[in-house]
Design an enzyme around this catalytic site. Structure first.
Site, short mmCIF file in Angstrom:
data_model
loop_
_atom_site.label_atom_id
_atom_site.label_comp_id
_atom_site.label_asym_id
_atom_site.label_seq_id
_atom_site.Cartn_x
_atom_site.Cartn_y
_atom_site.Cartn_z
N ARG A 56 0.83 -1.20 0.00
CA ARG A 56 0.00 0.00 0.00
C ARG A 56 0.87 1.26 0.00
NH1 ARG A 56 -4.42 0.40 3.77
NH2 ARG A 56 -5.05 1.83 2.14
N ASP A 91 -3.00 7.40 3.29
CA ASP A 91 -2.11 7.98 2.28
C ASP A 91 -1.83 9.45 2.64
OD1 ASP A 91 -3.99 9.90 0.91
OD2 ASP A 91 -5.07 8.09 0.37
N HIS A 106 -6.78 7.52 11.41
CA HIS A 106 -6.46 6.09 11.33
C HIS A 106 -4.97 5.85 11.08
CE1 HIS A 106 -10.91 4.84 10.33
NE2 HIS A 106 -10.74 5.21 11.57
N GLY A 172 -16.46 10.80 0.29
CA GLY A 172 -15.90 9.50 -0.11
C GLY A 172 -15.72 8.51 1.01
N THR A 173 -16.66 8.49 1.95
CA THR A 173 -16.60 7.49 3.01
C THR A 173 -17.95 6.80 3.14
OG1 THR A 173 -16.20 7.07 5.37
CG2 THR A 173 -16.95 9.30 4.78
N SER A 174 -17.90 5.47 3.38
CA SER A 174 -19.14 4.70 3.45
C SER A 174 -19.86 4.87 4.79
CB SER A 174 -18.85 3.22 3.20
OG SER A 174 -17.97 2.74 4.19
N ASN A 198 -20.39 12.09 -2.30
CA ASN A 198 -19.99 10.72 -2.55
C ASN A 198 -20.35 10.38 -4.00
OD1 ASN A 198 -19.73 7.66 -2.20
ND2 ASN A 198 -19.41 8.33 -0.12
N GLU A 200 -22.17 8.00 -4.79
CA GLU A 200 -23.59 7.63 -4.73
C GLU A 200 -24.05 7.80 -3.28
OE1 GLU A 200 -23.46 3.51 -5.85
OE2 GLU A 200 -22.44 2.96 -4.00
N ALA A 216 -15.60 12.17 -6.85
CA ALA A 216 -15.03 13.22 -6.00
C ALA A 216 -14.29 14.29 -6.81
CB ALA A 216 -14.09 12.60 -4.97
P1 OAD Z 1 -14.99 2.48 2.10
O1 OAD Z 1 -14.32 1.61 1.07
O2 OAD Z 1 -15.79 1.82 3.15
O3 OAD Z 1 -15.93 3.54 1.37
C1 OAD Z 1 -15.50 4.30 0.27
C2 OAD Z 1 -16.63 5.21 -0.15
O4 OAD Z 1 -16.18 5.99 -1.23
C3 OAD Z 1 -17.89 4.49 -0.62
O5 OAD Z 1 -19.04 5.11 -0.05
C4 OAD Z 1 -17.86 4.68 -2.15
O6 OAD Z 1 -19.17 4.77 -2.70
C5 OAD Z 1 -17.16 6.01 -2.25
N1 OAD Z 1 -16.45 6.22 -3.53
C6 OAD Z 1 -15.82 5.33 -4.32
N2 OAD Z 1 -15.26 5.91 -5.37
C7 OAD Z 1 -15.54 7.24 -5.28
C8 OAD Z 1 -15.23 8.39 -6.07
N3 OAD Z 1 -14.52 8.33 -7.20
N4 OAD Z 1 -15.71 9.59 -5.64
C9 OAD Z 1 -16.43 9.70 -4.51
N5 OAD Z 1 -16.75 8.66 -3.72
C10 OAD Z 1 -16.31 7.44 -4.09
O7 OAD Z 1 -13.81 3.39 2.72
P2 OAD Z 1 -13.85 4.29 4.04
O8 OAD Z 1 -15.21 4.79 4.33
O9 OAD Z 1 -12.76 5.27 3.91
O10 OAD Z 1 -9.86 1.68 8.34
O11 OAD Z 1 -13.45 3.23 5.13
C11 OAD Z 1 -13.28 3.63 6.47
C12 OAD Z 1 -12.23 2.78 7.14
O12 OAD Z 1 -12.54 1.40 6.95
C13 OAD Z 1 -10.85 2.93 6.57
O13 OAD Z 1 -10.15 4.04 7.09
C14 OAD Z 1 -10.19 1.65 6.94
C15 OAD Z 1 -11.31 0.69 6.64
O14 OAD Z 1 -11.33 -0.48 7.38
C16 OAD Z 1 -8.86 0.94 8.85
O15 OAD Z 1 -8.16 0.23 8.15
C17 OAD Z 1 -8.69 1.07 10.32
#
Ligand code: OAD
Length: 230
Positions: A56, A91, A106, A172-174, A198, A200, A216
């Protein structure tokens, strides 16, 4: 001063080529969380964990900030806005785009620490199980990443900012991982407007007053431009 707190997740770096976690073919479809993102997994097989994060770190070094990272840096630099960027991402693309007021709740791929004594240092490109801690000499060096079951960084500062925010924006977070998943409701209870950006609507769309949807690299610059015009 317009106080804005922005929470970013993997989606903000997706257009830079970094994988998200929970998409169909995302990182958590390829690797078991218990194996690579828990203290127990590290104790069981440190080599597997270090190789996962070495990969990574290499992906991150090859990636470049995209238009979303750049727009958020421009917002921070604009007068009249007090912006705190809280990222779940490990990152460094926000910093490379020019953001300075960043909390890595994190952890960060470019930092290493000793799992035994807590001593920290800049991570080398590749970490190995034979590396020793410079302070205690233990062979227990790990990336300074917050794993499941560990406490996210700088929570007191984040909580204070949520209480004072005029606007909370999640990008961009789920919204599946706590405590970050609770930030929108916390900010809202303290009187902030809330916005989700996001690709979606997420499963937690109901926690936000407003939402805008698209990649994004498009929706973030458009939103920042609007804020700067007001
Ligand atoms: P997720 O993979 O859970 O969610 C990513 C989000 O980004 C989703 O809602 C997608 O729909 C959205 N997405 C994807 N591509 C996109 C784009 N081009 N533009 C806008 N949105 C987009 O990732 P996180 O929510 O960041 O923690 O996950 C949270 C934590 O879970 C991370 O920090 C990590 C993981 O386990 C640890 O490792 C402790």
């Amino acid at each position: 001063m317009n106080k804005i707190i922005i929470l970013t997740g993997a989606g903000v770096s997706a257009e830079s080529g970094l994988e998200t976690f929970r998409s169909e073919d995302g990182l958590w479809a390829q690797h078991r969380i218990e194996d690579v993102a828990t203290p127990e997994g590290f104790m069981r097989d440190p080599d597997l964990v270090l190789r996962f994060y070495n990969r990574r770190r290499a992906d991150c070094a090859a990636a470049r900030p995209n238009a979303a990272h750049q727009a958020l840096a421009a917002l921070e630099q604009a007068p009249g806005h007090d912006v705190l960027l809280v990222t779940q991402n490990v990152d460094d693309l926000h910093e490379r785009a020019g953001s300075q007021n960043v909390i890595h709740m994190h952890g960060a791929l470019n930092l290493a620490k000793c799992h035994d004594c807590g001593h920290g240092w800049p991570a080398p490109e590749r970490m190995s199980v034979s590396d020793r801690c410079a302070r205690c000499q233990a062979r227990a060096t790990r990336p300074d990443i917050v794993w499941f079951g560990e406490m996210p960084s700088q929570m007191a500062r984040i909580e204070a900012a949520l209480q004072q925010a005029d606007l909370f924006v999640a990008i961009g977070t789920s919204g599946q991982v706590w405590p970050a998943a609770g930030f929108a409701q916390q900010a809202r209870m303290c009187g902030a407007a809330t916005l989700e950006l996001n690709i979606e609507p997420t499963a937690v769309r109901g926690d936000f007053r407003d939402g805008r949807y698209g990649p994004a690299g498009e929706v973030v610059p458009a939103w920042v431009e609007e804020v700067l015009r007001r």
